[in-house]
Design a protein around this motif. Structure first.
Motif, PDB file in Angstrom:
ATOM      1  N   GLY A 174      -4.453  -4.809  -5.462  1.00 13.82           N
ATOM      2  CA  GLY A 174      -5.524  -3.808  -5.435  1.00 13.82           C
ATOM      3  C   GLY A 174      -5.125  -2.653  -4.545  1.00 13.82           C
ATOM      4  N   SER A 175      -5.986  -2.341  -3.575  1.00  9.27           N
ATOM      5  CA  SER A 175      -5.702  -1.171  -2.738  1.00  9.27           C
ATOM      6  C   SER A 175      -4.814  -1.515  -1.551  1.00  9.27           C
ATOM      7  CB  SER A 175      -7.010  -0.553  -2.249  1.00  9.27           C
ATOM      8  OG  SER A 175      -7.787  -1.557  -1.645  1.00  9.27           O
ATOM      9  N   SER A 176      -4.680  -2.835  -1.228  1.00  4.12           N
ATOM     10  CA  SER A 176      -3.874  -3.196  -0.059  1.00  4.12           C
ATOM     11  C   SER A 176      -2.859  -4.281  -0.396  1.00  4.12           C
ATOM     12  CB  SER A 176      -4.793  -3.685   1.069  1.00  4.12           C
ATOM     13  OG  SER A 176      -4.053  -4.381   2.045  1.00  4.12           O
ATOM     14  N   LEU A 177      -1.608  -3.979  -0.142  1.00  3.55           N
ATOM     15  CA  LEU A 177      -0.542  -4.957  -0.371  1.00  3.55           C
ATOM     16  C   LEU A 177      -0.719  -6.164   0.560  1.00  3.55           C
ATOM     17  CD1 LEU A 177       2.232  -5.824  -1.533  1.00  3.55           C
ATOM     18  CD2 LEU A 177       3.303  -4.429   0.253  1.00  3.55           C
ATOM     19  N   TYR A 178      -1.015  -5.889   1.846  1.00  5.90           N
ATOM     20  CA  TYR A 178      -1.145  -6.993   2.794  1.00  5.90           C
ATOM     21  C   TYR A 178      -2.345  -7.880   2.452  1.00  5.90           C
ATOM     22  CZ  TYR A 178       2.584  -5.432   5.946  1.00  5.90           C
ATOM     23  OH  TYR A 178       3.807  -5.107   6.492  1.00  5.90           O
ATOM     24  N   ALA A 179      -3.434  -7.266   1.958  1.00  9.81           N
ATOM     25  CA  ALA A 179      -4.593  -8.074   1.567  1.00  9.81           C
ATOM     26  C   ALA A 179      -4.198  -8.965   0.389  1.00  9.81           C
ATOM     27  CB  ALA A 179      -5.763  -7.180   1.197  1.00  9.81           C
ATOM     28  N   ALA A 180      -3.403  -8.435  -0.551  1.00  8.62           N
ATOM     29  CA  ALA A 180      -2.960  -9.235  -1.699  1.00  8.62           C
ATOM     30  C   ALA A 180      -2.052 -10.368  -1.223  1.00  8.62           C
ATOM     31  CB  ALA A 180      -2.224  -8.353  -2.708  1.00  8.62           C
TER      32      ALA A 180
END
Ligand code: 16G
Length: 260
Positions: A174-180
């Motif tokens: 989505g909008s954040s690689l680290y969140a993914a």
């Protein structure tokens, strides 16, 4: 004659004794007037004709000085409406001791974050990617390249590479690689970052909306999982006029001298 023209002319009179070529004197006068806040961001520069007649110099000289300042990012030219003092960039102060994501960094500052996708997909890895990510030539690399934008100002171009085994569908983040990465238990816990100076090439400068050749920061981040495995290899270009990277330094304890 506008107030801005008076300010520039006053600065020009001060530098008239320097003996430097006229266009350099004028360039410095405009720059000084901007730096001292005598003319502010968004203010219109007097017309070429006004400056030339007031300072009694040729329009060619004025044009040369103005073009230099446009190239240096001090002035901006808007087609059809004239030349203006460039908007001042709010500098972002970024700690070098915390491993955070762009989304988190900007959200902490209350800035609205978005990204423009430049590339995302699975590719055969480059020799660099194979070496850093420990991939063999028959494995794939997931590449995620984004223009990172905060409060509508493009701040950085980030090109991340990860093993396709960790990010099999780069289009799904989505909008954040680290969140993914967090959702699959792959968020990095440690990183080594290398920062070096770089002059922006035409393509990068266009994306970052700055003049070509202006100073930028080239940043390479290699991030690790707790197991010590490399998870992310990201090469970025940050705007030099927008970022201050700050590191806290401590006196090393006995026996620690020279330790990395
Ligand atoms: C930061 C990192 C970058 C990382 C990104 C994840 C630097 C120089 N770079 O911008 O390596 O991929 O955060 O951000 O600090 P995201 O979770 O918002 O996509």
């Amino acid at each position: 004659m506008s107030e801005a023209a008076d300010q520039i002319f006053a600065m020009l009179k001060q530098s008239a004794q320097s003996g430097a070529p006229l266009y350099l004197q004028l360039r410095k006068s405009i720059e000084d007037a901007v730096n001292r806040g005598l003319i502010g961001p968004g203010d219109a520069l007097p017309s070429e004709r006004d400056i030339a007649s007031k300072a009694d110099i040729s329009r060619v000289t004025v044009r040369k000085a103005v073009q230099d300042l446009v190239k240096g990012g001090i002035l901006v030219q808007r087609h059809g409406s004239g030349t203006f003092v460039a908007p001042r960039m709010e500098r972002v102060e970024q700690s070098l001791s915390r491993l955070t994501s762009f989304t988190e960094d900007m959200a902490r500052r209350g800035m609205a974050v978005r990204s423009a996708w430049l590339d995302r997909g699975l590719y055969a890895p480059s020799p660099d990617e194979m070496m850093v990510l420990g991939l063999s030539s028959n494995e794939l690399v997931a590449r995620v390249a984004r223009l990172r934008i905060a409060n509508d100002t493009p701040l950085a171009i980030e090109r991340a590479a990860l093993s396709a085994s960790v990010l099999p569908d780069p289009a799904a983040i989505g909008s954040s690689l680290y969140a993914a990465l967090e959702t699959t238990g792959h968020r990095p816990v440690r990183a080594v970052q290398r920062i070096s100076a770089a002059n922006l090439g035409d393509d990068d400068a266009r994306l970052l909306e700055v003049p070509s050749g202006i100073a930028g920061l080239h940043i390479e981040r290699i991030s690790y999982l707790a197991s010590g495995k490399v998870i992310e290899f990201t090469r970025s270009i940050y705007r030099g006029d927008a970022y201050d990277f700050v590191a806290e330094l401590r006196l090393s304890g006995p026996g620690e001298e020279g330790r990395p």
